[in-house]
Write a protein that holds these residues in place. Structure first.
Motif, PDB file in Angstrom:
ATOM      1  N   ARG A 196       2.387   1.746  -3.421  1.00  0.00           N
ATOM      2  CA  ARG A 196       1.404   2.211  -4.399  1.00  0.00           C
ATOM      3  C   ARG A 196       1.220   3.719  -4.310  1.00  0.00           C
ATOM      4  O   ARG A 196       1.243   4.428  -5.313  1.00  0.00           O
ATOM      5  CB  ARG A 196       0.066   1.509  -4.179  1.00  0.00           C
ATOM      6  CG  ARG A 196      -1.036   2.129  -5.048  1.00  0.00           C
ATOM      7  CD  ARG A 196      -2.348   1.410  -4.954  1.00  0.00           C
ATOM      8  NE  ARG A 196      -2.324   0.138  -5.641  1.00  0.00           N
ATOM      9  CZ  ARG A 196      -2.824  -0.989  -5.138  1.00  0.00           C
ATOM     10  NH1 ARG A 196      -3.347  -0.978  -3.930  1.00  0.00           N
ATOM     11  NH2 ARG A 196      -2.785  -2.095  -5.820  1.00  0.00           N
ATOM     12  N   GLU A 197       1.102   4.163  -3.064  1.00  0.00           N
ATOM     13  CA  GLU A 197       0.923   5.603  -2.860  1.00  0.00           C
ATOM     14  C   GLU A 197       2.125   6.371  -3.415  1.00  0.00           C
ATOM     15  O   GLU A 197       1.985   7.368  -4.123  1.00  0.00           O
ATOM     16  CB  GLU A 197       0.794   5.821  -1.351  1.00  0.00           C
ATOM     17  CG  GLU A 197       0.360   7.193  -0.941  1.00  0.00           C
ATOM     18  CD  GLU A 197       0.528   7.333   0.556  1.00  0.00           C
ATOM     19  OE1 GLU A 197       1.072   8.352   0.980  1.00  0.00           O
ATOM     20  OE2 GLU A 197       0.137   6.395   1.300  1.00  0.00           O
ATOM     21  N   LYS A 198       3.337   5.856  -3.128  1.00  0.00           N
ATOM     22  CA  LYS A 198       4.542   6.524  -3.604  1.00  0.00           C
ATOM     23  C   LYS A 198       4.598   6.523  -5.126  1.00  0.00           C
ATOM     24  O   LYS A 198       4.980   7.513  -5.743  1.00  0.00           O
ATOM     25  CB  LYS A 198       5.785   5.820  -3.048  1.00  0.00           C
ATOM     26  CG  LYS A 198       5.953   6.011  -1.565  1.00  0.00           C
ATOM     27  CD  LYS A 198       6.396   7.426  -1.270  1.00  0.00           C
ATOM     28  CE  LYS A 198       6.526   7.653   0.220  1.00  0.00           C
ATOM     29  NZ  LYS A 198       6.765   9.042   0.548  1.00  0.00           N
ATOM     30  N   HIS A 233       2.226   6.546  -7.269  1.00  0.00           N
ATOM     31  CA  HIS A 233       1.372   7.590  -7.841  1.00  0.00           C
ATOM     32  C   HIS A 233       2.077   8.939  -7.782  1.00  0.00           C
ATOM     33  O   HIS A 233       1.971   9.749  -8.702  1.00  0.00           O
ATOM     34  CB  HIS A 233       0.026   7.639  -7.111  1.00  0.00           C
ATOM     35  CG  HIS A 233      -0.890   6.516  -7.508  1.00  0.00           C
ATOM     36  ND1 HIS A 233      -1.395   6.401  -8.786  1.00  0.00           N
ATOM     37  CD2 HIS A 233      -1.369   5.459  -6.818  1.00  0.00           C
ATOM     38  CE1 HIS A 233      -2.151   5.323  -8.855  1.00  0.00           C
ATOM     39  NE2 HIS A 233      -2.150   4.721  -7.678  1.00  0.00           N
ATOM     40  N   ALA A 245       0.840  -1.207   0.000  1.00  0.00           N
ATOM     41  CA  ALA A 245       0.000   0.000   0.000  1.00  0.00           C
ATOM     42  C   ALA A 245       0.869   1.248   0.000  1.00  0.00           C
ATOM     43  O   ALA A 245       0.603   2.219  -0.716  1.00  0.00           O
ATOM     44  CB  ALA A 245      -0.914  -0.009   1.223  1.00  0.00           C
ATOM     45  N   PHE A 246       1.964   1.183   0.772  1.00  0.00           N
ATOM     46  CA  PHE A 246       2.887   2.318   0.849  1.00  0.00           C
ATOM     47  C   PHE A 246       3.518   2.596  -0.515  1.00  0.00           C
ATOM     48  O   PHE A 246       3.546   3.741  -0.991  1.00  0.00           O
ATOM     49  CB  PHE A 246       3.959   1.982   1.891  1.00  0.00           C
ATOM     50  CG  PHE A 246       5.125   2.913   1.921  1.00  0.00           C
ATOM     51  CD1 PHE A 246       5.014   4.173   2.484  1.00  0.00           C
ATOM     52  CD2 PHE A 246       6.353   2.523   1.395  1.00  0.00           C
ATOM     53  CE1 PHE A 246       6.099   5.021   2.529  1.00  0.00           C
ATOM     54  CE2 PHE A 246       7.436   3.376   1.430  1.00  0.00           C
ATOM     55  CZ  PHE A 246       7.308   4.622   1.998  1.00  0.00           C
TER      56      PHE A 246
END
Lengths: 274, 362, 192, 115
Positions: free
Chosen positions: B179-181, B183, B176-177
């Motif tokens: 993925r955010e990065k 983006h 999840a971490f």
């Protein structure tokens, strides 16, 4: 008093460089080197076994350093601004000549790029001097320092100076002349040990040189000088950390395109007393 | 003034290179007109050693040492080939775990490539940002396998370690971490003005050239050539875990970066799906006998298609192991791209190919 | 004035890959990245042999990288230290005895610090570099030579002969047979 | 995996008839030492977008023979041809030695079959 400042100039530049390395590291989420790192580097370089490529190469490197120091000294003593800019030009020419004096291809490319960046920034420096002249009627730095702050009327020229700073300090996006990943430092590639020392310290003097130019815009206001220097310092580092290196043709197009427009508009404005 | 052509060497030791490869660019005012390359600096002789020094069941660990970045794909391709000769069947759980590691490997390899491309374009802060975030992927690799880089996870018959619910939780958190990065990077790579000067329209490989020179992997997909071994083979059930091919257009550095970023996002989704649908069962099956016959296996490594051809004659030593690595096949395409670009762009172009010389020379 | 205590505060590194699998090379990059941040010790990845103090070598030395290795070593001004990074750099590791490798860099250049591990983790790299700094401080400025010298390749009848390019010098070197440890004759003897 | 036998004389014409660069991906050139002095050379192709559709053209080659070059047809074959020259010590048209091996390296390391 001036003599003390002139002698201290490289050291202050070194400190500034040390602060900057920490600021940059913090911006990248790292701890960064100690504050006195540039001086440790300096002492270490003094301690290295010297490797001489050819005497002219070394001599030109030392000349670059000395001429640059003279240019900084002349600003501190408060002589003619235009004269300072030409002495500084001479220092850059020594650097270019040293780049061409060895056989390394990287050094040649670096020197070539150095020349091209000079094409980009020297006109702007001269126009800045011209701006001060048009506004005040003199080139004397001493008198500029005694006069009122000129940032208000010369802010466009100040903008042009902002374009010059990353070039002189070898910062992204305008660091193509040094371009570590492409040409391994350009002109400095063949220097080593104590000879590299001079180029390394010359870099510190460049810091002093550009920030002394920044201070000119503050006139007699010490407060404003401090604010200007620190905000320019932060701005340059922020931009350095947010951009990639642009190619030399882009560099010239951008600096000359934007810089010349700004300065000429400003000069016209000052000339007609707008 | 006549035209002056200067030779600019890049390598074999150069700050922008991690590995020894030597290019000699014949340049005219920094414009590259001709390129010659020397790729043999890392030749160690692994193909020979696989047939003379190591028995077939030790080879997965040897071929992993061909390349530290795609080690898992090397050993997995070899094991798949050997298993098909031994006619053994691997459990579905082992297959899923293998896919999990291959995709995690792809994520960190792509991140490395992106950071390296950014650094060679003179964007040091981006390099630091991505390298810093990449550490979290290395951490979960270490949790799963016990080592950060050379983690010998795959062996003939299955995998060497199982994952626990603890580790699973950690993986989900990291994914999840990342993925955010990712983006965030996507935004930076698409909107940053200086990067677009450096990347857009630079180092172009056209679609026709991609076909002609048999470009593979992200290099081909960025040029619009829809080829991905993950959709062209069926040893690994990629269709069950939500694999999607991303094809770019333009074939420049920018497009390669975007393809890689989207592949990272897709790999994250796949890893989550793997964890969600992880079948129960053993992780190892016993394989009997000695490999006999010939087998050819292709796998999608982070850099493109990896091919293993092995031939065994019923003995402990194989008689031939042929390894075709992604970069090896792409070298002619690289040379083509370099011609006509600026020398100032050469390091960034080279990094955007994500070259792996230790794969190439074996 | 004695500046030697400043050496350990400003080590600039030169990295050369002499045939490694690039696992260790990536770990060097990782060691420079924010989590490990080698720069806090003053380390700078200079990439220029003339301005470096620490020579960080990975890989078991393939035949083609020999001269480059020796040349880079000779270009570095003293005082300098050499770190062999990774198992294969120390001993040849998994590649030991393969026909195109030289089983570790210490056949060619004197090594000060050996860092084992396949691949060596960033923590180990930092440990090794810090260890090397202590050695660097004690070194003199006396000239240090590679164990074998590099000479220009000779060209005869259009064929370039590079076999003399890494010659042995002085005593205590290797006999000509040993210089090619992976020659087929010798390997056959070993297997018998 | 489909194997098609061919000969050195006919390989270029066979491949010209077979190879459509938008349909087939040229994987690589492979060699397998069969016995002392003979090597099986393989030209390996796979079809874009199809599941495991691999075609191998192969021809046994004596070490004295010269393998014709397919670079005109498949430009990317140049590097694998040079590799074959180095590893098996056979000659391939227009492909020079020295991609991987130096003068004092073991010559033709894969030429002898150990079995």
């Amino acid at each position: 008093m001036n003599t003390v400042w002139i002698i201290l100039a490289p050291l202050i530049g070194g400190l500034l460089y040390g602060v900057e390395r920490i600021v940059r590291a913090r911006m990248q989420g790292r701890k960064g080197p100690p504050l006195l790192q540039p001086f440790y580097d300096m002492f270490k370089l003094l301690d290295k076994r010297p490797l001489l490529v050819n005497p002219a190469h070394v001599l030109l490197g030392i000349m670059h350093f000395i001429t640059l120091w003279i240019a900084v000294g002349l600003i501190i003593t408060g002589t003619n601004l235009l004269f300072v800019i030409f002495v500084h030009l001479l220092a850059s020419i020594f650097l270019v000549a040293s780049g061409f004096s060895v056989r390394s291809v990287y050094s040649h490319i670096g020197a070539n790029r150095e020349l091209l960046t000079m094409v980009a920034y020297e006109p702007l420096l001269i126009l800045i001097a011209a701006g001060f002249y048009l506004k005040n009627g003199y080139f004397s730095i001493e008198l500029i320092h005694e006069g009122e702050p000129l940032l208000g009327s010369l802010w466009m020229l100040f903008g042009a100076l902002l374009l010059v700073i990353p070039i002189k300090l070898k910062k992204s996006p305008f660091d193509a002349a040094e371009a570590h990943q492409e040409i391994v430092g350009g002109v400095e590639v063949e220097y080593s040990g104590v000879y590299f020392e001079f180029l390394y310290m010359a870099k510190w003097l460049e810091y002093i040189f550009v920030y002394l130019l920044v201070i000119l815009f503050a006139g007699n206001s010490v407060m404003m000088a401090i604010v200007l220097v620190s905000s320019v310092f932060l701005l340059v580092n922020l931009v350095d950390n947010a951009t990639a290196r642009v190619r030399i043709p882009h560099l010239i197009a951008i600096t000359l395109g934007i810089g010349l427009t700004l300065s000429i508009l400003n000069l016209i404005g000052v000339g007609y007393g707008l | 003034m006549g035209r002056k052509i200067i030779d600019i060497p890049l390598g074999s030791q150069h700050i922008s290179l991690l590995e020894p490869i030597k290019f000699r660019f014949a340049c005219e005012n920094e414009k590259i007109v001709d390129v010659s390359s020397d790729v043999g600096f890392v030749h160690r002789g692994i193909e020979k050693a696989c047939t003379t020094k190591f028995a077939y069941d030790a080879v997965p660990y040897v071929v992993a040492r061909i390349c530290g970045l795609c080690a898992i794909t090397h050993s997995l391709a070899y094991t798949t080939a050997a298993e098909s000769l031994l006619e053994g069947v691997v459990t579905r759980r082992a297959k899923y775990l293998r896919m999990l590691l291959v995709e995690l490997d792809r994520i960190h390899s792509h991140m490395l490539c992106l950071s390296h491309t950014a650094e060679n374009a003179g964007f040091e802060a981006m390099f630091m940002r991505i390298m810093g975030d990449r550490e979290s992927v290395m951490d979960i690799q270490e949790r799963i396998t016990g080592n950060r880089v050379q983690f010998d996870y795959v062996s003939i018959g299955g995998v060497n370690r199982d994952i626990t619910t603890d580790i699973e939780k950690e993986i989900r958190k990291t994914l999840a971490f990342i993925r955010e990065k990712t983006h965030g990077y996507l935004e930076e790579f698409t909107t940053n003005w200086s990067l677009s000067l450096k990347f857009k329209g630079v180092g172009v490989l056209t679609l026709d050239e991609a076909y002609r020179y048999n470009a593979i992997g992200p290099l081909a997909r960025a040029a619009g050539l829809a080829t991905d071994v993950r959709s062209e083979t069926d040893y690994l059930p990629y269709n069950e875990i939500g694999y999607e091919m991303r094809v770019g257009e333009g074939g420049d550095i920018y497009s390669r970066n975007i393809v890689r970023l989207f592949e990272i996002l897709n790999s994250i989704t796949m890893c989550e799906n793997i964890l969600g649908g992880l079948p129960e069962g053993e992780i190892q099956t016993k394989m009997k006998g000695k490999p006999t016959g010939e087998a050819l296996v292709r796998l999608e490594a982070p850099r493109g298609e990896l091919m293993y051809y092995i031939r065994g004659e019923g003995k402990a030593m194989l008689s031939r192991v042929r390894i075709k690595t992604p970069t090896f096949a792409s070298i002619p395409a690289f040379i083509e791209v370099f011609k006509g670009s600026e020398y100032a762009d050469a390091p960034a172009i080279l990094a955007s190919f994500d070259p792996c010389m230790s794969c190439t020379a074996k | 004035m004695d500046f030697s205590r400043y050496r350990k505060r400003s080590p600039w590194i030169l990295h050369y890959n002499a045939g490694s699998c690039n696992g260790c090379d990536i770990e060097i990059l990782a060691a420079l990245s924010p989590r490990y941040d080698l720069e806090r010790f003053g380390v700078l990845n200079s990439g220029n042999p003339k301005q470096s103090d620490i020579f960080l070598v990975t890989g078991p030395v393939t035949y083609r990288s020999r001269e480059r290795l020796v040349e880079l070593y000779n270009q570095m001004p003293e005082p300098k230290v050499v770190i062999a990074l990774g198992s294969c750099t120390c001993t040849g590791g998994v590649f030991r005895g393969m026909y195109n490798v030289e089983d570790g860099i210490d056949r060619y250049i004197p090594v000060d610090v050996y860092i084992p591990g396949c691949a060596a983790s960033p923590e180990l790299i930092i440990d090794g570099v810090v260890q090397a700094l202590d050695i660097l401080e004690k070194k003199t400025k006396e000239r240090e030579n590679a164990k074998r010298l590099y000479s220009e390749p000779t060209t005869e009848n259009g064929i370039t002969d590079r076999s003399n390019s890494a010659q042995k010098i002085g005593t205590g070197g290797f006999s000509p047979e040993e210089m090619k440890p992976n020659s087929p004759e010798r390997r056959e003897n070993e297997e018998d | 995996m489909k194997k098609i036998e061919t000969t050195l004389e006919s390989v270029v014409s066979d491949l010209t008839a077979f190879y459509d660069y938008k349909v087939w991906e040229f994987l690589t050139l492979n060699g397998v030492a069969i016995d002392e002095g003979t090597t099986e050379i393989q030209w390996i192709f796979s079809r874009y977008g199809a599941i495991d559709d691999v075609v191998i053209y192969y021809a046994p080659v004596k070490n004295s023979e010269t393998v014709p070059s397919v670079v005109d047809l498949i430009p990317s074959a140049i590097i694998s041809q040079r590799e074959i020259v180095d590893m098996f010590g056979i000659t391939v048209e227009n492909s020079e030695k020295g991609l991987y091996l130096d003068e004092d390296s073991l010559s033709a390391p894969l030429a002898t079959c150990r079995i």
